[in-house]
Each structure stands twice: as C-alpha cells, then as structure tokens.
Motif scaffolding. Sequence first.
Motif, short mmCIF file in Angstrom:
data_model
loop_
_atom_site.label_atom_id
_atom_site.label_comp_id
_atom_site.label_asym_id
_atom_site.label_seq_id
_atom_site.Cartn_x
_atom_site.Cartn_y
_atom_site.Cartn_z
N THR A 226 8.58 4.27 -0.28
CA THR A 226 7.20 3.82 -1.17
C THR A 226 6.18 3.19 -0.02
O THR A 226 4.96 2.90 -0.25
CB THR A 226 7.48 2.50 -1.83
OG1 THR A 226 8.23 1.53 -1.17
CG2 THR A 226 8.42 3.06 -3.02
N GLU A 227 6.58 3.23 1.47
CA GLU A 227 5.79 2.62 2.24
C GLU A 227 4.66 3.65 2.46
O GLU A 227 3.39 2.87 2.70
CB GLU A 227 6.61 2.59 3.66
CG GLU A 227 5.70 2.05 4.73
CD GLU A 227 6.37 1.96 6.00
OE1 GLU A 227 5.79 1.48 7.04
OE2 GLU A 227 7.41 2.32 6.27
N ARG A 230 1.98 2.10 0.25
CA ARG A 230 1.46 0.82 0.39
C ARG A 230 0.78 0.78 1.70
O ARG A 230 -0.10 -0.20 1.87
CB ARG A 230 2.85 -0.14 0.40
CG ARG A 230 3.42 -0.33 -0.76
CD ARG A 230 4.63 -1.44 -0.55
NE ARG A 230 5.73 -0.84 -0.09
CZ ARG A 230 6.12 -1.03 0.93
NH1 ARG A 230 5.49 -1.80 1.82
NH2 ARG A 230 7.43 -0.49 1.46
N ASN A 231 1.20 1.50 2.68
CA ASN A 231 0.23 1.51 4.14
C ASN A 231 -0.82 2.62 3.96
O ASN A 231 -0.60 3.70 3.68
CB ASN A 231 1.28 2.10 5.00
CG ASN A 231 0.68 2.11 6.41
OD1 ASN A 231 -0.59 2.10 6.77
ND2 ASN A 231 1.64 1.42 7.61
N LYS A 232 -2.21 1.91 4.06
CA LYS A 232 -3.40 2.78 3.80
C LYS A 232 -3.49 3.74 4.83
O LYS A 232 -3.95 4.89 4.57
CB LYS A 232 -4.43 1.79 3.96
CG LYS A 232 -5.93 2.38 3.72
CD LYS A 232 -7.00 1.40 3.91
CE LYS A 232 -8.49 2.00 3.75
NZ LYS A 232 -9.54 0.87 3.91
N LYS A 452 -6.51 6.88 -5.46
CA LYS A 452 -6.30 5.99 -4.61
C LYS A 452 -6.78 5.80 -3.04
O LYS A 452 -7.35 4.83 -2.67
CB LYS A 452 -4.84 5.68 -4.25
CG LYS A 452 -4.24 4.63 -3.51
CD LYS A 452 -2.80 4.44 -3.51
CE LYS A 452 -2.21 3.21 -2.49
NZ LYS A 452 -3.09 2.05 -2.64
N ASP A 456 -9.49 2.99 -1.99
CA ASP A 456 -9.23 2.18 -0.81
C ASP A 456 -10.45 2.34 0.07
O ASP A 456 -10.79 1.49 0.85
CB ASP A 456 -7.76 2.84 -0.13
CG ASP A 456 -6.61 2.20 -0.68
OD1 ASP A 456 -6.82 1.27 -1.63
OD2 ASP A 456 -5.70 2.77 -0.47
#
Length: 460
Positions: A226-227, A230-232, A452, A456
């Motif tokens: 899942t990182e 979460r990590n742009k 996303k 972002d």
Amino acid sequence: MDAKSPAAAAEPLSSTSAPAVELPGWRSSGGDPSLAGMFGSVRTVKNGSFWRKLVAFLGPGYLVAVGYMDPGNWATSLAGGSKFGYALLTVALVSNLMAIVLQSLCARLGVGAGRDLAQACRDAYPKPVAWLLWISAEIAITATDLAEVIGTAIGLNLLFGIPLEIGVIITAADVFLILALQAYGFRWIEAFVVALLGVIAACFAIQIAMADPDWGQVIRGFAPTTEIVRNKEMLFLALGILGATVMPHNLYLHSGLVQTRGYGPSVEERKEAIKLSTWDSTIALCLALTINASILILAAATFHKSGQTEVAELDQAHAFLAPLLGSSLAPTLFAIALLCCGLNSTITATLSGQIVMEGFLRLKMAPWLRRMITRMIAIVPAVGVTIWYGEKGTGQLLILSQVVLSLQLPFAVVPLVLFTASKRKMGPFIAPRWVTALAVITAVVIIALNVKLVVDFFFG
C-alpha cells in the motif's frame, strides 16, 4: 518465423480477403481493412498441431511487446529501481497482467469485428467524439515518439560519442528503415524486431549476472504494498511505469496487426485466430516483463544498493555501471540495448501512426510522409530541452512523456472494453464475461490512479 521466401510470405491466400463483419451495433460500415497493403499477407496453417498453427501467428505480439520496453520505460524503471529498490517490481507485474488482458481484447476486436480500434471508434461514435479520440491517440503517439527520439539519441551518444542535438536530428532518417523492411514483406519486419529483442535480452542477462542481485528481495518485490498509493513520489513513478507498460498506441497497433494473418472468414476460423493471436501476445508480453523487470532489478542491485538513489537519466546509468560493476563491458551492453530499443520502437510507432490516421480519418498518407510529420513534432521539444537544459533535462522529459501516456490511457481503454463486451458489436466473438470483468477492473484501476495523480498535483 516460417522459412518461405518474402514473396511467398506476402502472397495472400484466397480466404484472407475476409471483409469486416457487419453487425447492427455499428453506426457505419467497416470500409477498407486495416493496413490494407499488408492485410492477410502472412500465410497460416489450416491443419496440423496447435503448435504448428501457433508458429504462423507468432509475430504481431512481439511488435506490441516493443512498446512495453521502449526508452521511456527505461527512465521510469531506472528511477524507480534506484530510489525504491525492488519495491516497484509489483507495479511492473500488475501492469504486465493488465497488458495481457487488454491486448487479448485487441486481438478479439481486430479478428472478430474486422476493425482496428481506430476504425471501431470511427464506426461507433459521432464525428465529434471520434475526432476527440483521434486527437488523444495522436498525443499518445507523439509522447511515444518523443521517448524514442531521446532514447535513440542517447544510445548514439553513448556508443559513438555523437552529440545529443545531432543524434536527435539523425533519428529523422529512421523512416528509411521501415520503408526498406516493408518492401520485403511483413514477416521481415517481424524477424528484424525479434532479432533486436534477442540482442536486448542477451545484454540484460549478462548485466544482471554481473550485478548479482539479492534474489530473495527480488521475489518479495513482486508482492503488492500500500506504500505505493500513500507515497506521492512512488505513485508518480508507478504511474510512469504504468504509462510505459500499458501504452495507448499499442491498443491501436495490435488490433490492426492481427489482421495481417491469413485466417478464413468463417466463425470457427476467426475464433481460432483470436485464440492463437492471444497466445502470441501473451508469450511476447512475458518476454517484455522479463526485460522490464531486468532494468529495474539492475538499477536496484547497483544504484540503490550503493546509495545512488537519484539515478533517473540514461547517461547517468551508463556512467555509473562501469565503476559499480567493475567492468567496462556493462555500460557498452547497456548502450547497445538502448539503441536496439530505439530502433524497434521506431517500427511500431510508424505502424501505429498509420493505423490511427487511416482508421479515424480514412486518410491515406505515404508512410514516409506520415513518419516525418510525427517525428518532426517530437524532435522540436527534444532539441529544445537538450539545448536549454542539456543532458539532465532529457531524463525528466522521458519520465514526463510516460505520465502523459498514462493520462491518455482511459481514452483508448474504455472504448476497447465497451466494444468487446457488446453482443451487438461483436456477435459470436463477444469477450467472455470473466475477461470483461478483468478488463473493467483494469480500466477502473487505471482511471483511479490517474485521478489521484491529478488531485495530488493540484492540491497535494
């Protein structure tokens, strides 16, 4: 590849002039076949074992696979491997699985409905919608061509010391390569592509052996995490890998290339052609995954391991390989593989450009003229960035081109899924429900990731 002469390979069978299937779901008729000059030009085997029949269908999948390992993919894979180690291998795997599903739909559309994706969009949608999809396809092809221009120029620079500005201009001459190969027949184009793919695979096999990666970490790298979401920064590179793997122009390309085979007009013959074409693309995409993963593994085992976590440019990778691996052979192999990738991508971009323009606009243009126009559009920004920012700017431009491709994907994926799931448009060749379900999931994932990225970018 068969052993027939070029003339024999180019001679169509009497049953290869199968017209487009006319079904009530289309707004207009199919018109001319895709790649009319090469339609049904490759002989197939009607009797014999499955493997003997498959050999005749092997080829288009490898041209499609070229698009999944073009120079733009190198930049994203190098950046991902150097910064995050083996973590993004799972993205390469998932992207490849998505590609297998989508390319199987392309084969189904091309053989079953007798239309490439561009023709299908033209025949299914009102003109304003079709024009918008055409513009989107041209943007994707231009982004692809931009990556090829930069990659080939860097390959020439690394091998022969040719300045990047001159190398970019030299790439305009590659149009003569595709013209020369077309004169000998489509099988010669396929043979050339497969030969260069063999060279690329051999180059990376030797480099991986030199790098001696941690295979335990390699295996764990294919496990999802899942990182990435979460990590742009990791998401940005993941989208770049996705854009470099599942490429819009490949969907147009494959749906046209499968029609170069001499399958018959009956439902049974077309269904068998769909099955064999799907096997061809699946096998070829497994090779593409091996090479893409090799690039990322090489970057992780050399650059990330030694603390060089910001390697995102091809010339950087070339410079660091020799001291890190202790051999001057490694950077030479890297440059040879890069140049082969650029040459291969030239062929596929030319063919996809022809399919898109003829399919959407019914406008036939000489291949050399079409190629020169597309290449000039790509050369201008490449030369500008090279002169203004130098070599450092080319790496970022490569990654950006892949993100642009990722943003164009929905405009090709959604129509493809809708067409092949429609009984009215596909008749007996409609995709099985489980394949459609996988394709819908693929489309949703692609669109969600792109949303996303945009959120972002503007609000992150």
